[in-house]
Every structure is written in structure tokens, then in C-alpha cells.
Scaffold this active site. Structure first.
Site, PDB file in Angstrom:
ATOM      1  N   HIS A 179      -1.387  -1.360  -4.082  1.00 33.07           N
ATOM      2  CA  HIS A 179      -2.643  -1.028  -3.403  1.00 33.07           C
ATOM      3  C   HIS A 179      -2.714   0.488  -3.195  1.00 33.07           C
ATOM      4  O   HIS A 179      -1.815   1.090  -2.608  1.00 33.07           O
ATOM      5  CB  HIS A 179      -2.661  -1.768  -2.061  1.00 33.07           C
ATOM      6  CG  HIS A 179      -3.935  -1.670  -1.291  1.00 33.07           C
ATOM      7  ND1 HIS A 179      -5.036  -2.453  -1.549  1.00 33.07           N
ATOM      8  CD2 HIS A 179      -4.281  -0.884  -0.244  1.00 33.07           C
ATOM      9  CE1 HIS A 179      -6.001  -2.170  -0.691  1.00 33.07           C
ATOM     10  NE2 HIS A 179      -5.579  -1.203   0.115  1.00 33.07           N
ATOM     11  N   SER A 239       0.840  -1.197   0.000  1.00 33.24           N
ATOM     12  CA  SER A 239       0.000   0.000   0.000  1.00 33.24           C
ATOM     13  C   SER A 239       0.877   1.250   0.000  1.00 33.24           C
ATOM     14  O   SER A 239       1.680   1.453   0.922  1.00 33.24           O
ATOM     15  CB  SER A 239      -0.899   0.027   1.239  1.00 33.24           C
ATOM     16  OG  SER A 239      -1.428   1.325   1.389  1.00 33.24           O
ATOM     17  N   ASP A 279      -4.898   3.474  -1.527  1.00 36.65           N
ATOM     18  CA  ASP A 279      -5.925   3.762  -0.520  1.00 36.65           C
ATOM     19  C   ASP A 279      -6.510   5.146  -0.737  1.00 36.65           C
ATOM     20  O   ASP A 279      -5.821   6.150  -0.542  1.00 36.65           O
ATOM     21  CB  ASP A 279      -5.291   3.693   0.876  1.00 36.65           C
ATOM     22  CG  ASP A 279      -5.058   2.264   1.317  1.00 36.65           C
ATOM     23  OD1 ASP A 279      -5.998   1.464   1.247  1.00 36.65           O
ATOM     24  OD2 ASP A 279      -3.920   1.943   1.722  1.00 36.65           O
ATOM     25  N   MET A 338      -9.085   7.927   0.470  1.00 36.37           N
ATOM     26  CA  MET A 338      -9.847   8.343   1.657  1.00 36.37           C
ATOM     27  C   MET A 338     -10.381   9.748   1.465  1.00 36.37           C
ATOM     28  O   MET A 338      -9.649  10.640   1.009  1.00 36.37           O
ATOM     29  CB  MET A 338      -8.938   8.330   2.884  1.00 36.37           C
ATOM     30  CG  MET A 338      -8.265   6.997   3.122  1.00 36.37           C
ATOM     31  SD  MET A 338      -7.183   7.114   4.557  1.00 36.37           S
ATOM     32  CE  MET A 338      -6.466   5.475   4.564  1.00 36.37           C
ATOM     33  N   MET A 354     -12.278   4.227   0.160  1.00 34.97           N
ATOM     34  CA  MET A 354     -12.855   4.466   1.489  1.00 34.97           C
ATOM     35  C   MET A 354     -13.553   5.816   1.414  1.00 34.97           C
ATOM     36  O   MET A 354     -13.126   6.805   2.016  1.00 34.97           O
ATOM     37  CB  MET A 354     -11.742   4.459   2.548  1.00 34.97           C
ATOM     38  CG  MET A 354     -11.189   3.069   2.795  1.00 34.97           C
ATOM     39  SD  MET A 354      -9.594   3.087   3.629  1.00 34.97           S
ATOM     40  CE  MET A 354      -8.519   3.200   2.204  1.00 34.97           C
ATOM     41  N   MET A 401     -11.086  -6.043   6.193  1.00 39.60           N
ATOM     42  CA  MET A 401     -10.233  -5.111   6.945  1.00 39.60           C
ATOM     43  C   MET A 401      -9.828  -5.773   8.264  1.00 39.60           C
ATOM     44  O   MET A 401     -10.692  -6.220   9.023  1.00 39.60           O
ATOM     45  CB  MET A 401     -10.967  -3.806   7.248  1.00 39.60           C
ATOM     46  CG  MET A 401     -11.255  -2.918   6.058  1.00 39.60           C
ATOM     47  SD  MET A 401      -9.828  -2.478   5.046  1.00 39.60           S
ATOM     48  CE  MET A 401      -8.779  -1.614   6.221  1.00 39.60           C
ATOM     49  N   HIS A 452      -8.606   0.819  -3.453  1.00 39.65           N
ATOM     50  CA  HIS A 452      -9.479   0.614  -2.284  1.00 39.65           C
ATOM     51  C   HIS A 452     -10.157   1.936  -1.960  1.00 39.65           C
ATOM     52  O   HIS A 452      -9.515   2.854  -1.445  1.00 39.65           O
ATOM     53  CB  HIS A 452      -8.590   0.108  -1.132  1.00 39.65           C
ATOM     54  CG  HIS A 452      -9.294  -0.061   0.174  1.00 39.65           C
ATOM     55  ND1 HIS A 452      -8.615  -0.212   1.365  1.00 39.65           N
ATOM     56  CD2 HIS A 452     -10.621  -0.105   0.492  1.00 39.65           C
ATOM     57  CE1 HIS A 452      -9.490  -0.343   2.351  1.00 39.65           C
ATOM     58  NE2 HIS A 452     -10.704  -0.269   1.855  1.00 39.65           N
ATOM     59  N   ASP A 462      -6.307  -6.573   4.832  1.00 40.50           N
ATOM     60  CA  ASP A 462      -5.688  -5.250   4.807  1.00 40.50           C
ATOM     61  C   ASP A 462      -5.617  -4.666   6.213  1.00 40.50           C
ATOM     62  O   ASP A 462      -6.641  -4.440   6.857  1.00 40.50           O
ATOM     63  CB  ASP A 462      -6.557  -4.353   3.900  1.00 40.50           C
ATOM     64  CG  ASP A 462      -5.975  -2.969   3.664  1.00 40.50           C
ATOM     65  OD1 ASP A 462      -4.865  -2.692   4.147  1.00 40.50           O
ATOM     66  OD2 ASP A 462      -6.650  -2.176   2.983  1.00 40.50           O
TER      67      ASP A 462
END
Ligand code: DX5
Ligand code: ZN
Length: 220
Positions: free
Chosen positions: A34, A9, A36, A38, A69, A138, A67, A176
Site C-alpha cells: 500500500h 503501508s 500512501d 499525500m 490523498m 478509512m 491510495h 485503512d
């Protein structure tokens, strides 16, 4: 048996030298990168958006594992797909229409994933398992890197292994949060196919060594 995949990540990478970081992870044996995403609403933190994903895409040949979020993820599927996401994972509880969102991801040509935080059950998305290429469990609460692994979340991994077999499905199981040499072995022992690791990989001096250590879990 599936090949164990390692997905570093970039949340834990040095963004001043992101190109060098992702290329070193790829050269060190990473299977996916990966990313992330957010939004400061679905999770109490902000990271980056499609522009960074697009930049990473230009640096590596391995797939980008995105991913999300964020709230209302269906609004951003096109943007992340255009940026080069190979698979897009959404949190089940962030979607007003989960099957519609998964169909939207596939329609854009990406693989679709569904994710849940540690306090959310598999029953939240179980009826849509036939629409996913991967399930992301998660093992920390989404929002921050560097948190401690919650081993009780492996119960969901075991549940998914059984469901996959019973329903003759083919999705991968990804985990993760808080992955290191020890928790990687524990996860693989429970049936995980893809390990996401941020601080363990990018916090090491030699990413190839760190990735190899995570992969060694396969043999323990
Ligand atoms: C947390 C992110 C993770 C995070 C993992 O919200 O989804 O992917 O980057 O970081 P580590 O491996 O440091 O726990
Ligand atoms: Zn993640």
C-alpha cells in the site's frame, strides 16, 4: 468466501532501507504493498510521489495498491500508472467528476478504487459502485499513520456488504487506519476483504509474524 488480503503501508517503513523493507513484507506474506500519496492540500501532510512508487515496483512482484490523498487526482493517474500502480484509489470528495476519474483509471489499465474518510457517507459514491474494483473505508482520518481505529466506520463496511449482494457486484472492501490484531479481527468479522496496516507491520520485529497475526482474524 474471498481470500483475506494484507496490504502493508510503506508510510511506516524505514525509507533508508525501503528495498529491504518491501522485500521483507513480500517474503512475510503480504498480498499488496500500500502506497500512501499525500499532497499537503487534501490532507495536512506530505509523503511521496510516483518516483518512489516506481522504485518499489522494481523491488517486489506483488501488486502496488496506490491510495491517492490528493486534490484533482485525475491529473496524476497516468503518472502513477506509468510508475507501476496496479490499482489506484481516489477519495470521492476529491473528484469533480468521480465516474470520469474511475473510467480514466480503467482506461490506463489499472483497477479503480474509491475511498471516503470517516465523516463521509457511502451515498457519496453509491451510484458509481458498478465502476469500482475496490472500496476503501478509512477507519482513521486520512493524513497520518499510527492513529487509533474508529470502530464506528465498520457500519459502512456492513452497508457495503449488503449493497454488493443486493446489486450483485464484485468489488473488494478494504479498510485503512489503526489496524492491529484486534481491529483486524473486528474488521474481518464485519466483511472486510483487504486490511491495510502500516505501523502494525513495519513496527514489528518480524513482519511475517505480524502479517500472520492479522490474517488470523479470518478465523476468529
Ligand atoms: C493514513 C494512511 C494509512 C496509514 C495507515 O492516511 O492512508 O494507509 O499509513 O497507518 P497505520 O496502520 O499505522 O494506522
Ligand atoms: Zn492509505
Amino acid at each position: 468466501m474471498r481470500k483475506l488480503e494484507i496490504a502493508p503501508s510503506i508510510l511506516a517503513a524505514d525509507f533508508r532501507i525501503l528495498e529491504r523493507e518491501v522485500k521483507a513484507a513480500e517474503a512475510g506474506g503480504a498480498d499488496r504493498i500500500h502506497c500512501d500519496i499525500m499532497d499537503g492540500v487534501f490532507v495536512p501532510n506530505m509523503s511521496f510521489g510516483p518516483m518512489v512508487v516506481e522504485a518499489v515496483k522494481k523491488c517486489v512482484a506483488i501488486p502496488l495498491d496506490v491510495h491517492l490523498m490528493i486534490v484533482e487526482p485525475h491529473k496524476y493517474i497516468g503518472a502513477f500508472r506509468d510508475a507501476g500502480a496496479d490499482n489506484i484509489t481516489v477519495h470521492a470528495d476529491a473528484c469533480a467528476d468521480l465516474p470520469g476519474t474511475l473510467d480514466g483509471i480503467h482506461a490506463g489499465g489499472a483497477q479503480a478504487g474509491v475511498c471516503v474518510n470517516p465523516d463521509k457517507p457511502v451515498s457519496l459514491f453509491e451510484q458509481h459502485l458498478d465502476k469500482v474494483d475496490l472500496v476503501l473505508i478509512m477507519s482513521v482520518f486520512a493524513g497520518f499513520g499510527g492513529q487509533a481505529f474508529m470502530s464506528e466506520t465498520l457500519e459502512k463496511v456492513r452497508e457495503l456488504v449488503l449493497l454488493r449482494e443486493r446489486r450483485q457486484l464484485d468489488f473488494s472492501i478494504e479498510i485503512d487506519g489503526g489496524i492491529n490484531k484486534t481491529t483486524a479481527a473486528e474488521s474481518v468479522g464485519s466483511g472486510v476483504d483487504i486490511l491495510v496496516a502500516g505501523s502494525y507491520v513495519f513496527g514489528g520485529d518480524d513482519y511475517a509474524v505480524r502479517i500472520r497475526e492479522l490474517r488470523d482474524g479470518e478465523r476468529s
